[in-house]
Design an enzyme around this catalytic site. Structure first.
Site, PDB file in Angstrom:
ATOM      1  N   ASP A  36      26.115   3.618 -14.938  1.00  0.00           N
ATOM      2  CA  ASP A  36      26.616   4.298 -13.978  1.00  0.00           C
ATOM      3  C   ASP A  36      25.748   5.144 -13.140  1.00  0.00           C
ATOM      4  O   ASP A  36      26.011   6.162 -12.785  1.00  0.00           O
ATOM      5  CB  ASP A  36      27.742   5.275 -14.446  1.00  0.00           C
ATOM      6  N   HIS A 239       2.165  -8.256  -1.675  1.00  0.00           N
ATOM      7  CA  HIS A 239       3.227  -7.182  -2.145  1.00  0.00           C
ATOM      8  C   HIS A 239       3.233  -6.759  -3.512  1.00  0.00           C
ATOM      9  O   HIS A 239       4.384  -6.786  -4.134  1.00  0.00           O
ATOM     10  CB  HIS A 239       4.701  -7.899  -1.667  1.00  0.00           C
ATOM     11  N   ASP A 256      -1.340   0.804   0.003  1.00  0.00           N
ATOM     12  CA  ASP A 256      -0.501   0.597   1.379  1.00  0.00           C
ATOM     13  C   ASP A 256       0.736   1.580   0.842  1.00  0.00           C
ATOM     14  O   ASP A 256       1.667   1.191  -0.058  1.00  0.00           O
ATOM     15  CB  ASP A 256      -0.027  -0.744   1.412  1.00  0.00           C
ATOM     16  N   HIS A 350       3.936  -5.012  13.090  1.00  0.00           N
ATOM     17  CA  HIS A 350       5.378  -5.027  13.250  1.00  0.00           C
ATOM     18  C   HIS A 350       5.979  -3.659  13.876  1.00  0.00           C
ATOM     19  O   HIS A 350       4.992  -2.686  13.715  1.00  0.00           O
ATOM     20  CB  HIS A 350       6.286  -5.251  11.889  1.00  0.00           C
ATOM     21  N   GLU A 380      -2.452  -3.978  11.301  1.00  0.00           N
ATOM     22  CA  GLU A 380      -3.046  -3.984  10.019  1.00  0.00           C
ATOM     23  C   GLU A 380      -3.671  -5.215   9.694  1.00  0.00           C
ATOM     24  O   GLU A 380      -3.023  -6.072   8.921  1.00  0.00           O
ATOM     25  CB  GLU A 380      -1.730  -3.832   9.294  1.00  0.00           C
ATOM     26  N   TYR A 384      -8.432 -11.272   2.612  1.00  0.00           N
ATOM     27  CA  TYR A 384      -8.124 -11.662   0.969  1.00  0.00           C
ATOM     28  C   TYR A 384      -8.857 -12.709   0.674  1.00  0.00           C
ATOM     29  O   TYR A 384      -8.462 -13.720   0.978  1.00  0.00           O
ATOM     30  CB  TYR A 384      -6.440 -11.448   0.857  1.00  0.00           C
ATOM     31  N   ARG A 402      -7.443  -4.358   3.494  1.00  0.00           N
ATOM     32  CA  ARG A 402      -6.582  -4.239   4.741  1.00  0.00           C
ATOM     33  C   ARG A 402      -6.712  -2.807   5.209  1.00  0.00           C
ATOM     34  O   ARG A 402      -6.638  -1.717   4.452  1.00  0.00           O
ATOM     35  CB  ARG A 402      -4.988  -4.370   4.262  1.00  0.00           C
ATOM     36  N   GLU A 404      -4.584  -0.237   7.769  1.00  0.00           N
ATOM     37  CA  GLU A 404      -3.210  -0.183   8.481  1.00  0.00           C
ATOM     38  C   GLU A 404      -2.983   1.117   9.062  1.00  0.00           C
ATOM     39  O   GLU A 404      -3.121   2.020   8.653  1.00  0.00           O
ATOM     40  CB  GLU A 404      -2.219  -0.502   7.842  1.00  0.00           C
TER      41      GLU A 404
HETATM   42  N1  GLY Z   1       3.903  -1.834   3.923  1.00  0.00           N
HETATM   43  C1  GLY Z   1       4.812  -2.962   4.698  1.00  0.00           C
HETATM   44  C2  GLY Z   1       3.899  -3.656   5.756  1.00  0.00           C
HETATM   45  O1  GLY Z   1       2.762  -3.235   5.687  1.00  0.00           O
HETATM   46  O2  GLY Z   1       4.407  -4.234   6.401  1.00  0.00           O
HETATM   47 MN    MN Z   2       3.133  -2.432   7.741  1.00  0.00          MN
HETATM   48 MN    MN Z   3       1.925  -1.315   4.978  1.00  0.00          MN
END
Ligand code: GLY
Ligand code: MN
Ligand code: MN
Length: 434
Positions: A36, A239, A256, A350, A380, A384, A402, A404
């Site tokens: 629950d 990820h 990230d 994105h 970003e 790698y 990376r 970003e």
């Molecule tokens: N944190 C997700 C991306 O960078 O797209």
């Molecule tokens: Mn992103």
């Molecule tokens: Mn990100």
């Protein structure tokens, strides 16, 4: 965000819908985690964009031109006994008083009221397939109207996906939205600085994540998405969210992490040396990613198309990979064959907004979308080098980087919302040494 802005958005949407239509927007259900216990509640982004209403079990109904009121909310009724257990509720009265609705009803009455609202409307704006249980209820209401057709009512003939109109609205951020996103980015940037200061060899990845947990919570923010804290070769798992390994001396760590403020996301990645000093190979790859990122940001301006920043990043990265000996061949040929994809396998950004991968079309009529003021995107690029990468000198292997940032298109260029997070290698080293 003021209720006036939500009302303005509803009016704008209703103008585009037309008078003979109706829109249905359920919010997200609560999701069970175990037995629950529920996951922390997060409203549906489309619903929240139009209401600012934070409670579960609510449905927004927009009925343009309805004389008794156009913006209606179904929500949980007040219930002093339940509220002792689960917290305060606005109730239908609160929905009108504090959220600017024209009228509101208890959610328990929706089956009695909604068929009457659907009757004799030609078009229903509704996003099918997101909440399957609600889909079934909509079908049930329509069937009830169809069954009563001999009494002279008719069911709507057309079902239209709501997102074409709504997601285009969400793509253009207002001044108030940009203020929130600027703050969300500033809070996340501050947390990245904290992490750089706190980092040292031997620390666990989750302990570094705790710097973000602390900074976000104390500013009233959530994580906009599960944070990635990847030390060494974990940075090569795009990820990675285990965040449970020890941070080793001599390696890099990729973080990230972005804050969500009143629903709006920031999304920032920084990569820095665990011990505060880049090794020469780390710095060489880092400077290449940074050069690609700056070239990509330079392409974010009105009139450029969506893919220009990506194309700029790919050009710089490919040239650099040849220079450093990770790729061999002619740069234009390598780009055409996407040779860089061995080391750079994702795109350069994105849309960003209420959803971290925000809504909005990337192509219009088959062509890349042209950037316009008010659009917010991430930039970003990364590199790698897999730990077992073949044909690559050992010194590069296992390095993942990376960088970003969150960028808004302005009238004459762009503004980097996340600029408070340092990314020049000298600046990072100086900060970590202080
Ligand atoms: N944190 C997700 C991306 O960078 O797209
Ligand atoms: Mn992103
Ligand atoms: Mn990100």
């Amino acid at each position: 965000m003021s209720p006036k802005e939500h009302a303005r958005r509803r009016r704008q949407l209703m103008r585009m819908m037309g008078r003979d239509s109706i829109a249905l927007l359920p919010t997200a259900p609560e999701r069970p985690r175990n037995r629950d216990v529920h996951y922390p509640y997060r409203p549906d982004s489309d619903f929240y964009y139009l209401t600012g209403f934070p409670e579960p079990e609510a449905v927004l109904v927009l009925v343009p031109g309805r004389r008794e009121g156009e913006a209606l909310l179904f929500c949980r009724d007040r219930d002093p006994e339940r509220e002792i257990w689960t917290g305060r509720r606005a109730g239908p009265e609160g929905a009108v008083e504090h959220y600017g609705m024209d009228d509101a009803f208890p959610i328990g009455d929706i089956d009695d009221i909604l068929p009457g609202l659907l009757e004799n409307r030609e078009r229903v704006y509704y996003t099918m397939g997101v909440y399957p249980e609600f889909d079934q209820r909509v079908i049930g209401w329509l069937n009830r109207i169809r069954a009563a057709s001999r009494s002279g009512v008719h069911a709507p003939a057309e079902f239209v996906a709501l997102e074409h109109l709504l997601h285009d609205m969400r793509l253009y951020k207002s001044a108030a939205e940009l203020r929130l996103m600027r703050r969300a980015a500033r809070i996340a940037a501050r947390a990245h600085v904290r992490a750089m200061r706190a980092c040292r060899p031997g620390l666990m990845e989750y302990a570094l994540q705790a710097e973000f947990d602390h900074e976000f919570r104390r500013q009233g923010c959530e994580h906009a998405y599960p944070p990635i804290v990847g030390g060494g070769e974990n940075a090569c798992i795009l990820h990675y969210t285990d965040n449970a390994a020890r941070l080793e001396d001599g390696s890099l760590v990729l973080i990230d992490a972005g804050a969500e403020l009143d629903g709006y996301a920031s999304d920032i990645t920084r990569t820095f040396p665990v011990n505060g000093r880049f090794t020469p190979p780390q710095r060489a790859l880092y400077e290449l990613v940074l050069e690609a990122q700056l070239a990509a940001i330079d392409r974010v301006r009105p009139g450029a198309h969506w893919n220009e920043p990506h194309e700029a990043a790919v050009r710089v990265l490919t040239r650099g990979l040849v220079r450093l000996g990770l790729l061999e061949g002619r740069v234009p040929t390598l780009i055409r064959h996407e040779a860089y994809r061995d080391f750079y396998m994702h795109r350069t950004g994105h849309w960003l907004g209420l959803d971290v991968h925000d809504v909005g079309d990337y192509k219009v009529g088959g062509a890349w979308r042209v950037l316009e003021p008010g659009m917010v995107l991430t930039v970003e690029p990364g590199l790698y080098v897999a730990p077992d990468a073949r044909g690559v000198a050992r010194k590069w292997r296992g390095i993942g980087i990376r960088i970003e940032d969150d960028v808004v298109v302005t009238k004459d260029g762009c503004e980097v919302l996340s600029r408070d997070a340092p990314k020049e290698p000298d600046e990072i080293e100086a900060l970590m040494a202080s």
